[in-house]
Scaffold this active site. Sequence first.
Site, PDB file in Angstrom:
ATOM      1  N   GLU A 142       0.968  -1.129  -0.026  1.00  0.00           N
ATOM      2  CA  GLU A 142      -0.070   0.079   0.045  1.00  0.00           C
ATOM      3  C   GLU A 142       0.856   1.254   0.057  1.00  0.00           C
ATOM      4  OE1 GLU A 142      -3.214   0.140  -0.755  1.00  0.00           O
ATOM      5  OE2 GLU A 142      -3.395  -1.865  -0.651  1.00  0.00           O
ATOM      6  N   SER A 228      18.843  -7.929  -9.751  1.00  0.00           N
ATOM      7  CA  SER A 228      17.672  -8.279 -10.225  1.00  0.00           C
ATOM      8  C   SER A 228      17.845  -9.155 -11.594  1.00  0.00           C
ATOM      9  CB  SER A 228      17.520  -6.734 -11.101  1.00  0.00           C
ATOM     10  OG  SER A 228      17.253  -5.967  -9.909  1.00  0.00           O
ATOM     11  N   HIS A 358       2.763 -10.296  -9.728  1.00  0.00           N
ATOM     12  CA  HIS A 358       4.119 -10.437  -9.672  1.00  0.00           C
ATOM     13  C   HIS A 358       4.795  -9.442  -9.080  1.00  0.00           C
ATOM     14  CE1 HIS A 358       8.100 -11.677 -11.111  1.00  0.00           C
ATOM     15  NE2 HIS A 358       8.466 -10.186 -11.568  1.00  0.00           N
TER      16      HIS A 358
END
Length: 469
Positions: A142, A228, A358
């Site tokens: 959030e 990453s 995802h």
Amino acid sequence: MLRMHRVARVAPAFPTNFLRSLRAQSSTGILSPCFALRPSLPASCTHLLSKNANSTASTRQQPARFLCTEDGGNAQHPNIGKFSTELSFMSKFGEPFVTYRVMDENGNIIDPSTTIDVTKEDAIYMYTTMLKLNVVDSILYEAQRQGRLSFYMTNYGEEATHVGSAAALEPQDVIFGQYREAGVLLYRGFSLQEMCDQCVGNTGSSDKGRMMPVHYGSRKLNFHTISSPLGTQLPHAAGAAYTIKQQGRENTCVVCYFGDGAASEGDFHGALNFAATLSCPVIFFCRNNGYAISTPIAEQYKGDGIAVRGVSYNIHTVRCDGNDIWAVNKAMAAARKIAVDKQEPVLVEAMTYRGGHHSTSDDSSRYRGTEEVSSWTNTNNPLARMRLWLEAQGWWAGDQDMTTRQQLRKEVLQALEAAETKPSPSPNLLFEDVYATPPHSLKVQQKELQENLARNAETYAAVLGKMEK
């Protein structure tokens, strides 16, 4: 390098009449593939072999008997088990890979003879860690939607794979993660403040604000910083395990987490092959959650999951119910014993489900229905299964969930607010931790950045005001 079983590769080094004699001998059946060539070599060539043998004997075992049978009979490839006169093709194993399970969807132990060797304190710690991860996900997700974070990835539905596996490891074990293993770090002692600092990217982050959010790392917890690019941690883990073996470090192994999508990368195959051939003490832990971002497994591969690939590399392999925390825990404990005691690799495939998007850059409603997600949440939820088991032991009451979540929510919010008050790292940190002595080119770049910031100080005032001086 000249080898007896590859004469063709060094043909130019041999006299023409000698090559003709080799071809003549081969056509008459005198010459065998295991190469009884050395006595027949001309004097002009024997020095090449003796030099090669002397230079490599101490460092590399020569594959002199690669194509020979043990009794010296007919040559045969070592991977031939038996011959057949019937021509046939094989596309899959005879039976689907068996999935190990301890607990059903209602938290009941399926086999009464199965023992769960855990104390009340440890079991509650495992469950509260799962709850903590769940609460962290809800708040930080959030926060990203509110613009307070640039990126986030939730772990919904996979909590049991994190905590069940982490509980079977030792502090000295070295871990390589992908980007959905935050629960492993939390179980090992990563604090909520460290987590929030990393996601915000402030001076409290161990990566000095130079990594994307959720790319955690911790030297003290033996958790390598997440990278990453997909799958890069796999060969790194194999190499780290080989190093541990070479160093003779006892009771230590490497664990490498990855998803089913990463198993489609070339790094996966290279890592498993290196680990198998070099007998590395590494556990490859695959979270098969059904999706590689938006690609479902039905479109990603045709085989029986990832486990069969481990068997193909002659690696100890097991598949378990990834939403059953005790199945994951027992499978991981057994895998660790193999890796440590036998100094050999293991592949664990945990069958689970990605309950969330995802990442915050993804909208999973574009490629799967809400009915699918709610079905897993309501009928095969790892948190519910663990809670039901605890309640059956008399170790947890229904109202504890609410009070625990409320307390955890306060702690996460406090950590996030504290992270947001800390200054951002200095831009000068961009140039550190790569070279012991920065080269001239890097110094020039740093000077150009500093001059640009000074020249546009007014434009960058808001950003620079938040940075560490």
